[in-house]
Design an enzyme around this catalytic site. Structure first.
Site, PDB file in Angstrom:
ATOM      1  N   HIS A  39       0.864  -1.175  -0.058  1.00 42.54           N
ATOM      2  CA  HIS A  39      -0.062   0.102  -0.216  1.00 42.54           C
ATOM      3  C   HIS A  39       0.860   1.054   0.034  1.00 42.54           C
ATOM      4  CE1 HIS A  39      -3.574  -2.510   1.185  1.00 42.54           C
ATOM      5  NE2 HIS A  39      -2.546  -3.364   1.697  1.00 42.54           N
ATOM      6  N   PHE A  40       0.819   2.031  -1.283  1.00 45.57           N
ATOM      7  CA  PHE A  40       1.665   3.397  -1.162  1.00 45.57           C
ATOM      8  C   PHE A  40       0.663   4.242  -0.534  1.00 45.57           C
ATOM      9  CE2 PHE A  40       4.435   1.920  -4.893  1.00 45.57           C
ATOM     10  CZ  PHE A  40       5.702   1.690  -4.018  1.00 45.57           C
ATOM     11  N   ARG A  41      -0.471   4.351  -0.396  1.00 47.45           N
ATOM     12  CA  ARG A  41      -1.388   5.426  -0.356  1.00 47.45           C
ATOM     13  C   ARG A  41      -1.257   6.626  -1.389  1.00 47.45           C
ATOM     14  NH1 ARG A  41      -3.458   2.161   2.897  1.00 47.45           N
ATOM     15  NH2 ARG A  41      -2.469   1.783   4.879  1.00 47.45           N
ATOM     16  N   ALA A  51      -5.503  -0.970  11.197  1.00 46.74           N
ATOM     17  CA  ALA A  51      -4.708  -2.248  10.846  1.00 46.74           C
ATOM     18  C   ALA A  51      -3.757  -1.910   9.723  1.00 46.74           C
ATOM     19  CB  ALA A  51      -5.843  -3.347  10.183  1.00 46.74           C
ATOM     20  N   ASP A  97       2.622  -6.226   2.103  1.00 48.81           N
ATOM     21  CA  ASP A  97       1.735  -5.791   2.577  1.00 48.81           C
ATOM     22  C   ASP A  97       2.032  -4.560   3.449  1.00 48.81           C
ATOM     23  OD1 ASP A  97      -1.068  -5.242   2.946  1.00 48.81           O
ATOM     24  OD2 ASP A  97      -1.447  -6.718   4.219  1.00 48.81           O
ATOM     25  N   ASN A 128      -6.850   0.255  -2.668  1.00 49.86           N
ATOM     26  CA  ASN A 128      -7.778   0.849  -1.618  1.00 49.86           C
ATOM     27  C   ASN A 128      -7.342   2.292  -1.360  1.00 49.86           C
ATOM     28  OD1 ASN A 128      -5.400   0.004  -0.165  1.00 49.86           O
ATOM     29  ND2 ASN A 128      -6.539  -0.449   1.505  1.00 49.86           N
ATOM     30  N   LYS A 141      -8.358  -6.590  -7.708  1.00 49.28           N
ATOM     31  CA  LYS A 141      -8.512  -6.902  -6.376  1.00 49.28           C
ATOM     32  C   LYS A 141      -9.831  -7.069  -5.623  1.00 49.28           C
ATOM     33  CE  LYS A 141      -6.988  -6.980  -1.919  1.00 49.28           C
ATOM     34  NZ  LYS A 141      -5.768  -7.334  -1.376  1.00 49.28           N
ATOM     35  N   HIS A 150      -8.280 -10.626  -0.901  1.00 47.03           N
ATOM     36  CA  HIS A 150      -8.229 -10.605   0.524  1.00 47.03           C
ATOM     37  C   HIS A 150      -9.157 -11.547   1.193  1.00 47.03           C
ATOM     38  CE1 HIS A 150      -7.675  -8.158   4.478  1.00 47.03           C
ATOM     39  NE2 HIS A 150      -8.425  -9.118   4.678  1.00 47.03           N
ATOM     40  N   HIS A 209       0.465   3.729   8.469  1.00 49.10           N
ATOM     41  CA  HIS A 209      -0.795   4.434   9.019  1.00 49.10           C
ATOM     42  C   HIS A 209       0.054   5.498  10.145  1.00 49.10           C
ATOM     43  CE1 HIS A 209      -4.231   2.150   7.938  1.00 49.10           C
ATOM     44  NE2 HIS A 209      -3.600   1.115   7.884  1.00 49.10           N
ATOM     45  N   LEU A 262      -4.531  -6.837   9.293  1.00 45.69           N
ATOM     46  CA  LEU A 262      -5.529  -7.996   8.937  1.00 45.69           C
ATOM     47  C   LEU A 262      -4.909  -8.468   7.517  1.00 45.69           C
ATOM     48  CD1 LEU A 262      -8.520  -5.392   9.374  1.00 45.69           C
ATOM     49  CD2 LEU A 262      -7.981  -7.648  10.770  1.00 45.69           C
TER      50      LEU A 262
HETATM   51  C1  NCD Z   1      -4.258  -2.674   4.845  1.00 44.19           C
HETATM   52  C2  NCD Z   1      -4.223  -1.171   4.735  1.00 44.19           C
HETATM   53  O1  NCD Z   1      -3.718  -0.521   5.805  1.00 44.19           O
HETATM   54  O2  NCD Z   1      -4.542  -0.630   3.793  1.00 44.19           O
HETATM   55  N1  NCD Z   1      -4.204  -3.087   6.150  1.00 44.19           N
HETATM   56  C3  NCD Z   1      -3.777  -4.161   6.666  1.00 44.19           C
HETATM   57  O3  NCD Z   1      -3.804  -4.572   8.093  1.00 44.19           O
HETATM   58  N2  NCD Z   1      -3.021  -5.232   6.016  1.00 44.19           N
HETATM   59  C4  NCD Z   1      -5.281  -3.181   4.114  1.00 44.19           C
HETATM   60  C5  NCD Z   1      -5.174  -4.778   4.099  1.00 44.19           C
HETATM   61  O4  NCD Z   1      -4.674  -5.275   3.027  1.00 44.19           O
HETATM   62  O5  NCD Z   1      -5.828  -5.470   4.659  1.00 44.19           O
HETATM   63 ZN    ZN Z   2      -2.866  -5.251   1.887  1.00 46.88          ZN
END
Ligand code: NCD
Ligand code: ZN
Length: 343
Positions: free
Chosen positions: A15-17, A262, A246, A41, A98, A135, A250, A218
């Site tokens: 996840h790069f945001r 998460a 993954d 996401n 996805k 997922h 955050h 998660l």
């Molecule tokens: C991921 C997220 O923060 O975008 N969080 C995580 O706990 N892995 C989303 C995800 O892949 O579940």
């Molecule tokens: Zn993820």
């Protein structure tokens, strides 16, 4: 062994945001990975080729000058996704789409509520040769959080795999022995990614001696017997398992709070942590397959040609990473010692 050289690896799930945070996350991954499968996401999610290419441009703009890093984009399947969206998007630059069950994790509100309604989309993906990334957790509130992955296999993954035997599926960030064994028993169209945290930790590392929000992700960490099974399958050298961190940043204040987010931000030590796992398992000879070969082979993409060398030398993960907006991120393994370092 005091040093190991492997073909340049890729990260097949992260996840790069978006926005300013890309200036932190993209260089952190480009420092050791040549390609990465970038999760869609965002809010709103990445739903079609136009949105994916616009996001890719923002990632490329945040890539350090001269870096060969290449983001591989992913579509987010929603109840509105059409077969045309798939046909238009599918290509080497968008190799996958996805599936998030609604409510499964961060920014998954847009996701599908009835997975079976996506079967025509899976058909289009199977024909176009687009991979399905899953997922794999059920999300009904009555199901115990530790059982969600196993139930997803029985209720959804097994039926999807049986109905679409030619559809390439990646069961992402698997956490249980059930998942590992399901993947091993399935045909060659099913593979799985495994994160560093699920290889290094189990639920005691989340809950014993106090709650540790920076180990919360998660799917949630499981009991140690599951961790042991994941370690066994990577040490076996099976080509069905490959690297997907993954890594999911955050801000510190959103994790250290009454209802914490998460995600583990592992990009600063990702490859080094995996090296540590393979070293602990006395399986460093299987590290390159997991990190650099199994992923591109499954995706049908060329293996990388460069190399990365790690040496056995300890260093300490910083306690915090400061962001330009005044926030900070606590990286995965903060303040702890890693035994391997990229030269
Ligand atoms: C991921 C997220 O923060 O975008 N969080 C995580 O706990 N892995 C989303 C995800 O892949 O579940
Ligand atoms: Zn993820």
């Amino acid at each position: 062994m005091s040093q190991i050289t492997i073909t340049t690896p890729d990260d097949w799930h992260l996840h790069f945001r978006d926005g300013e945070l890309l200036n932190e996350t993209v260089p952190a991954t480009a420092r050791c990975f040549r390609r990465a499968i970038v999760m869609p996401n965002l809010a709103p999610p990445v739903r079609n080729r136009t949105e994916a290419m616009a996001y890719k441009e923002r990632i490329v703009a945040a890539t350090p000058t001269g870096s060969p890093f290449e983001p591989l984009m992913v579509l987010y399947l929603t109840n509105q996704t059409t077969a045309e969206d798939i046909i238009e998007a599918c290509g080497k630059d968008i190799p996958a789409a996805k599936l998030y069950p609604a409510g499964a994790t961060t920014n998954s509100d847009a996701a599908v509520s009835a997975i079976e309604s996506l079967y025509p989309i899976f058909e289009a993906m199977s024909e176009a040769g687009m991979l399905l990334l899953i997922h794999g957790e059920v999300t009904d509130p009555e199901t115990d959080i530790f059982d969600r992955e196993k139930l997803f296999i029985d209720q959804h993954l097994a039926p999807i795999h049986a109905r679409f035997p030619k559809l390439k599926i990646v069961f992402e960030h698997i956490t249980t022995a059930d998942a590992a064994d399901f993947v091993l028993d399935a045909n060659d169209m099913l593979a799985a990614t495994i994160t560093p945290q699920h290889l290094l930790l189990n639920r005691n590392d989340l809950l014993v001696g106090g709650i540790r929000p920076h180990n919360y992700c998660l799917p949630v960490l499981k009991r140690n017997t599951h961790q042991q099974r994941l370690r066994e399958v990577v040490a076996s050298g099976s080509s069905k398992f490959f690297l997907g961190t993954d890594s999911a940043p955050h801000a510190k204040h959103t994790k250290e709070t009454a209802c914490g987010c998460a995600g583990c931000y592992s990009a600063w030590g990702a490859l080094e942590l995996y090296a540590q796992v393979f070293d602990d398992l006395d399986a460093l000879d299987k590290f390159e397959g997991f990190a650099s070969f199994n992923g591109p082979d499954f995706y049908g993409l060329a293996r990388n040609t460069g190399h990365v060398t790690l040496k056995r030398e300890s260093w300490t993960m910083p306690e915090e990473i400061a962001l330009p907006n005044g926030d900070s991120i606590v990286p995965f393994f903060a303040g702890q010692t890693l035994n391997w370092q990229i030269t």
